[in-house]
Design a protein around this motif. Structure first.
Motif, PDB file in Angstrom:
ATOM      1  N   LYS A   1       3.146   5.745   9.624  1.00  0.00           N
ATOM      2  CA  LYS A   1       3.432   5.996   8.157  1.00  0.00           C
ATOM      3  C   LYS A   1       3.577   7.370   7.698  1.00  0.00           C
ATOM      4  O   LYS A   1       4.322   7.577   6.854  1.00  0.00           O
TER       5      LYS A   1
ATOM      6  N   VAL B   1       3.188   2.258  -4.370  1.00  0.00           N
ATOM      7  CA  VAL B   1       3.282   3.272  -5.316  1.00  0.00           C
ATOM      8  C   VAL B   1       3.880   4.666  -4.842  1.00  0.00           C
ATOM      9  O   VAL B   1       4.612   5.563  -5.080  1.00  0.00           O
TER      10      VAL B   1
ATOM     11  N   SER C   1      -2.581   7.018 -15.785  1.00  0.00           N
ATOM     12  CA  SER C   1      -1.162   6.653 -15.946  1.00  0.00           C
ATOM     13  C   SER C   1      -1.304   5.065 -15.767  1.00  0.00           C
ATOM     14  O   SER C   1      -1.767   4.776 -14.705  1.00  0.00           O
TER      15      SER C   1
ATOM     16  N   ARG D   1      -3.668   7.904   6.588  1.00  0.00           N
ATOM     17  CA  ARG D   1      -4.651   7.776   7.831  1.00  0.00           C
ATOM     18  C   ARG D   1      -3.660   7.318   9.159  1.00  0.00           C
ATOM     19  O   ARG D   1      -4.211   7.376  10.334  1.00  0.00           O
TER      20      ARG D   1
ATOM     21  N   ALA E   1      -0.033   7.762   1.894  1.00  0.00           N
ATOM     22  CA  ALA E   1       1.636   7.714   1.933  1.00  0.00           C
ATOM     23  C   ALA E   1       2.344   6.209   2.055  1.00  0.00           C
ATOM     24  O   ALA E   1       3.389   6.065   1.718  1.00  0.00           O
TER      25      ALA E   1
HETATM   26  N1  LIG Z   1      -1.492   1.551 -13.446  1.00  0.00           N
HETATM   27  C1  LIG Z   1      -0.642   0.970 -12.858  1.00  0.00           C
HETATM   28  O1  LIG Z   1       0.281   0.902 -13.662  1.00  0.00           O
HETATM   29  C2  LIG Z   1      -0.581   0.665 -11.423  1.00  0.00           C
HETATM   30  C3  LIG Z   1       0.938  -0.091 -11.238  1.00  0.00           C
HETATM   31  C4  LIG Z   1       1.051  -0.331  -9.738  1.00  0.00           C
HETATM   32  C5  LIG Z   1      -0.031  -0.329  -8.820  1.00  0.00           C
HETATM   33  N2  LIG Z   1      -1.288   0.293  -9.423  1.00  0.00           N
HETATM   34  C6  LIG Z   1      -2.391   0.393  -8.469  1.00  0.00           C
HETATM   35  O2  LIG Z   1      -2.110   1.431  -7.570  1.00  0.00           O
HETATM   36  C7  LIG Z   1      -2.876   1.099  -6.371  1.00  0.00           C
HETATM   37  C8  LIG Z   1      -2.030   1.278  -5.255  1.00  0.00           C
HETATM   38  O3  LIG Z   1      -1.001   0.381  -5.251  1.00  0.00           O
HETATM   39  P1  LIG Z   1       0.072   0.095  -4.112  1.00  0.00           P
HETATM   40  O4  LIG Z   1       0.625  -1.259  -4.422  1.00  0.00           O
HETATM   41  O5  LIG Z   1       0.724   1.364  -3.799  1.00  0.00           O
HETATM   42  O6  LIG Z   1      -1.019  -0.160  -2.824  1.00  0.00           O
HETATM   43  P2  LIG Z   1      -0.890  -0.423  -1.419  1.00  0.00           P
HETATM   44  O7  LIG Z   1       0.438  -0.744  -1.049  1.00  0.00           O
HETATM   45  O8  LIG Z   1      -1.766  -1.625  -1.081  1.00  0.00           O
HETATM   46  O9  LIG Z   1      -1.229   1.100  -0.909  1.00  0.00           O
HETATM   47  C9  LIG Z   1      -2.468   1.601  -1.026  1.00  0.00           C
HETATM   48  C10 LIG Z   1      -2.838   2.813  -0.090  1.00  0.00           C
HETATM   49  O10 LIG Z   1      -3.680   3.456   0.071  1.00  0.00           O
HETATM   50  C11 LIG Z   1      -4.220   3.986   1.048  1.00  0.00           C
HETATM   51  N3  LIG Z   1      -5.670   3.746   1.410  1.00  0.00           N
HETATM   52  C12 LIG Z   1      -6.211   2.398   1.217  1.00  0.00           C
HETATM   53  N4  LIG Z   1      -7.447   2.595   1.506  1.00  0.00           N
HETATM   54  C13 LIG Z   1      -7.643   3.610   2.037  1.00  0.00           C
HETATM   55  C14 LIG Z   1      -8.980   4.295   2.377  1.00  0.00           C
HETATM   56  N5  LIG Z   1      -9.921   3.653   2.641  1.00  0.00           N
HETATM   57  N6  LIG Z   1      -8.807   5.653   3.053  1.00  0.00           N
HETATM   58  C15 LIG Z   1      -7.408   6.325   2.836  1.00  0.00           C
HETATM   59  N7  LIG Z   1      -6.589   5.630   2.265  1.00  0.00           N
HETATM   60  C16 LIG Z   1      -6.546   4.387   1.927  1.00  0.00           C
HETATM   61  C17 LIG Z   1      -3.336   3.545   2.162  1.00  0.00           C
HETATM   62  O11 LIG Z   1      -2.501   4.531   2.634  1.00  0.00           O
HETATM   63  P3  LIG Z   1      -2.390   4.963   4.232  1.00  0.00           P
HETATM   64  O12 LIG Z   1      -2.548   3.628   5.017  1.00  0.00           O
HETATM   65  O13 LIG Z   1      -1.037   5.775   4.030  1.00  0.00           O
HETATM   66  O14 LIG Z   1      -3.442   5.903   4.440  1.00  0.00           O
HETATM   67  C18 LIG Z   1      -2.427   2.302   1.481  1.00  0.00           C
HETATM   68  O15 LIG Z   1      -1.142   2.477   2.052  1.00  0.00           O
HETATM   69  C19 LIG Z   1      -3.618  -0.174  -6.430  1.00  0.00           C
HETATM   70  O16 LIG Z   1      -4.802  -0.105  -7.014  1.00  0.00           O
HETATM   71  C20 LIG Z   1      -2.724  -0.688  -7.743  1.00  0.00           C
HETATM   72  O17 LIG Z   1      -3.598  -1.860  -8.449  1.00  0.00           O
HETATM   73  C21 LIG Z   1      -1.315   0.625 -10.677  1.00  0.00           C
END
Ligand SMILES: NC(=O)c1ccc[n+]([C@@H]2O[C@H](COP(=O)([O-])OP(=O)(O)OC[C@H]3O[C@@H](n4cnc5c(N)ncnc54)[C@H](OP(=O)(O)O)[C@@H]3O)[C@@H](O)[C@H]2O)c1
Length: 322
Positions: free
Chosen positions: A192, A168, A269, A188, A164
């Motif tokens: 949050k 994204v 996506s 976790r 959460a």
């Molecule tokens: N395909 C696309 O067009 C697109 C566009 C944007 C982003 N993305 C991708 O989407 C992903 C997320 O991006 P974001 O900017 O949202 O990243 P972010 O802000 O770093 O958030 C990722 C979330 O994943 C959770 N997480 C990380 N490690 C974890 C673990 N070991 N166990 C459980 N939960 C874990 C955390 O949630 P909690 O701390 O709340 O548990 C964290 O807040 C990235 O891989 C990024 O490259 C793709």
């Protein structure tokens, strides 16, 4: 003109290649237009660029930034669509094999001006500030397409958002709530989970906890750490929509037996189309839902924003203003 750009790459110290300085004014190809930037938002993509991921050495120096809102040549307030497709491509821009994101092949948005194809601007309604509008083109557009296009979700459906606290994920929770869905979210971190509930999650859970009911769809950006839980949380015929793998892509088990026996769908996506960006802007205009902004800084202080993102200590977007 003033610009924030990548001069070199470093895997261990990405900020060492970041320059806050001056770059030449952009040249405007036929069919492109100049937008005067009022606000631009930071993404993890910009940190990856400084590590040399998705950006070639020959393209340096490269102005960073995918997201921006500003004023076009006719004085209109606009939001920029960051997906640049080949001029010969028609249809869904995200499916163009030659597409790129601003700051990969073409100069990005962290500058006084950015040049984009004329079709890559979307009108900004007055109800959205430049700072709010600047948050939409990457993380928020990705979330919109996941829920309403790839996920095909409609009011009353139940969705699970994993991780959460993510950029994204916070967009997914806000948009799902605005779209009339029942929203479950996992994190976790207790703080949050509390923030997720404030954003509109109906119920929040620790990562991998059992849910009160199986869901119509799961929105995945975490990957390895939550994949098994995502598969097990779906009703028969349900969908996992995945746009990222923050914790890793090499899952211990793909849960293939469940996938075929329960006739589940796994749908990738990436970003979204210009039309979907316009629909996202309308959704925010009509519902009053707004992006969560952690901090707004003048673009001259961009280095502080990059450092905050690199440290991971954020809830919501970092926005730079001009
Ligand atoms: N395909 C696309 O067009 C697109 C566009 C944007 C982003 N993305 C991708 O989407 C992903 C997320 O991006 P974001 O900017 O949202 O990243 P972010 O802000 O770093 O958030 C990722 C979330 O994943 C959770 N997480 C990380 N490690 C974890 C673990 N070991 N166990 C459980 N939960 C874990 C955390 O949630 P909690 O701390 O709340 O548990 C964290 O807040 C990235 O891989 C990024 O490259 C793709």
């Amino acid at each position: 003109m003033f610009a924030v750009y990548a001069e070199s790459f470093s895997t261990d110290d990405p900020l060492s290649g970041l320059v806050v300085g001056e770059r030449p004014d952009p040249e405007v190809p036929d069919g492109w237009t100049t937008v005067t930037v009022k606000a631009a938002a930071l993404n993890h993509h910009d940190i990856w660029s400084l590590r040399g991921v998705g950006l070639r050495e020959e393209a340096l120096p490269m102005i960073l930034g995918c997201d921006a809102a500003g004023i076009d040549e006719d004085g209109n307030e606009v939001v920029i669509h960051a997906v640049i497709s080949d001029p010969s491509w028609t249809g869904d821009e995200t499916l163009d094999p030659k597409r790129s994101l601003l700051s990969e092949r073409h100069q990005g948005t962290f500058a006084d001006k950015v040049v984009v194809p004329k079709g890559n601007v979307v009108p900004k309604p007055e109800s959205l500030s430049f700072e709010e509008a600047a948050c939409l083109p990457t993380a928020w557009l990705t979330a919109y397409r996941m829920l309403f296009v790839q996920g095909g979700l409609k009011p009353g459906d139940t969705v699970l958002v994993q991780g959460a606290g993510g950029g994204v994920a916070t967009a997914l929770i806000t948009l799902a709530h605005a779209g009339g869905l029942r929203v479950y979210a996992t994190s976790r971190d207790e703080q949050k989970r509390k923030r997720a509930a404030e954003l509109g999650a109906d119920e929040v859970f620790e990562s991998n906890a059992r849910l009160p009911q199986r869901v119509d769809a799961v929105m995945e950006t975490v990957g390895k750490a939550t994949w098994s839980h995502s598969v097990k949380s779906l009703r028969p015929g349900g969908k996992i929509v995945i746009s990222g793998t923050t914790s890793g892509a090499d899952v211990d088990s793909a849960e293939l037996t469940r996938v075929f026996f329960l006739q589940l769908q796994v749908i990738g996506s990436t970003m979204g189309t210009r039309t979907e960006l316009a629909s996202l802007v309308n959704l925010l205009d009509v519902t009053g839902a707004r992006p969560v902004i952690d901090q707004v800084l003048p673009m001259e202080k961009a280095r502080d924003g990059f450092a905050a993102m690199a440290s991971g200590d954020l809830f919501g977007k970092v926005v730079f203003t001009r």
